[in-house]
Write a protein that holds these residues in place. Structure first.
Motif, short mmCIF file in Angstrom:
data_model
loop_
_atom_site.label_atom_id
_atom_site.label_comp_id
_atom_site.label_asym_id
_atom_site.label_seq_id
_atom_site.Cartn_x
_atom_site.Cartn_y
_atom_site.Cartn_z
N SER A 2 -19.99 9.74 1.52
CA SER A 2 -19.66 8.38 1.11
C SER A 2 -20.34 8.05 -0.21
CB SER A 2 -20.12 7.39 2.18
OG SER A 2 -21.51 7.41 2.27
N ALA A 3 -19.88 7.01 -0.84
CA ALA A 3 -20.43 6.60 -2.12
C ALA A 3 -21.70 5.78 -1.97
CB ALA A 3 -19.39 5.79 -2.90
N ILE A 4 -21.95 5.28 -0.75
CA ILE A 4 -23.12 4.45 -0.50
C ILE A 4 -24.08 5.21 0.40
CG2 ILE A 4 -23.95 2.30 0.49
CD1 ILE A 4 -21.20 1.12 -0.03
N GLU A 5 -25.33 5.27 -0.03
CA GLU A 5 -26.34 5.92 0.80
C GLU A 5 -27.03 4.84 1.64
OE1 GLU A 5 -30.49 8.30 0.20
OE2 GLU A 5 -28.88 8.64 -1.22
N MET A 6 -26.91 4.95 2.94
CA MET A 6 -27.50 3.96 3.84
C MET A 6 -28.99 4.23 4.00
SD MET A 6 -25.09 1.97 4.67
CE MET A 6 -25.70 1.11 6.07
N PRO A 7 -29.82 3.19 3.91
CA PRO A 7 -31.26 3.40 4.09
C PRO A 7 -31.57 3.71 5.55
CG PRO A 7 -30.78 1.07 3.89
CD PRO A 7 -29.50 1.81 3.63
N GLY A 8 -32.66 4.45 5.75
CA GLY A 8 -33.09 4.76 7.10
C GLY A 8 -33.67 3.53 7.78
N ARG A 9 -33.85 3.62 9.08
CA ARG A 9 -34.39 2.50 9.84
C ARG A 9 -35.88 2.35 9.54
NH1 ARG A 9 -32.44 0.07 14.87
NH2 ARG A 9 -34.20 -1.01 15.79
N LEU A 10 -36.31 1.12 9.34
CA LEU A 10 -37.71 0.84 9.02
C LEU A 10 -38.58 1.05 10.25
CD1 LEU A 10 -37.33 -2.43 6.93
CD2 LEU A 10 -37.82 -0.16 6.08
N PRO A 11 -39.86 1.39 10.04
CA PRO A 11 -40.78 1.48 11.18
C PRO A 11 -40.95 0.11 11.86
CG PRO A 11 -41.75 2.45 9.21
CD PRO A 11 -40.47 1.80 8.80
N ILE A 12 -41.42 0.14 13.09
CA ILE A 12 -41.52 -1.08 13.89
C ILE A 12 -42.46 -2.09 13.26
CG2 ILE A 12 -43.29 -0.14 15.42
CD1 ILE A 12 -40.52 -2.49 16.56
N TRP A 13 -43.58 -1.63 12.65
CA TRP A 13 -44.53 -2.58 12.08
C TRP A 13 -43.92 -3.28 10.87
CZ3 TRP A 13 -46.36 -2.15 7.12
CH2 TRP A 13 -46.19 -0.92 6.48
N GLN A 14 -43.07 -2.60 10.10
CA GLN A 14 -42.42 -3.26 8.97
C GLN A 14 -41.37 -4.25 9.44
OE1 GLN A 14 -40.89 -0.35 6.26
NE2 GLN A 14 -42.79 -0.28 5.10
N ARG A 15 -40.63 -3.90 10.48
CA ARG A 15 -39.64 -4.83 11.01
C ARG A 15 -40.30 -6.08 11.56
NH1 ARG A 15 -36.50 -1.63 15.14
NH2 ARG A 15 -38.11 -0.09 14.86
#
Length: 82
Positions: A2-15
């Protein structure tokens, strides 16, 4: 592919940090924003500290400084470990 790179899921402490209404917005801008957002974040934090001094007097000055002591201990330990 795809043309868009999806970011990975953030760690729980950042969320959890980013979910706090006012402080989460500042932290998200400082972490993922433009470089000048860091200066706006620092100005906002110092402004909030100044407002707490105006509202609460000397406890508004002392209590945030005392709450920063464990953070500074952690920073000094991380620096000493290399």
């Amino acid at each position: 592919m795809s043309a868009i790179e999806m970011p990975g899921r953030l760690p729980i402490w950042q969320r959890l940090l980013f979910a706090i209404p006012l402080f989460g917005w500042l932290a998200r801008d400082a972490a993922h924003g433009k470089p000048e957002d860091l200066f706006y974040t620092a100005a906002a934090i110092f402004s909030m500290w100044g407002c707490s001094i105006m509202v609460f007097g000397l406890p508004g000055l002392y209590i945030p400084a005392l709450l920063m002591v464990p953070m500074m201990f952690l920073i000094l330990i991380l620096i000493s470990r290399g």
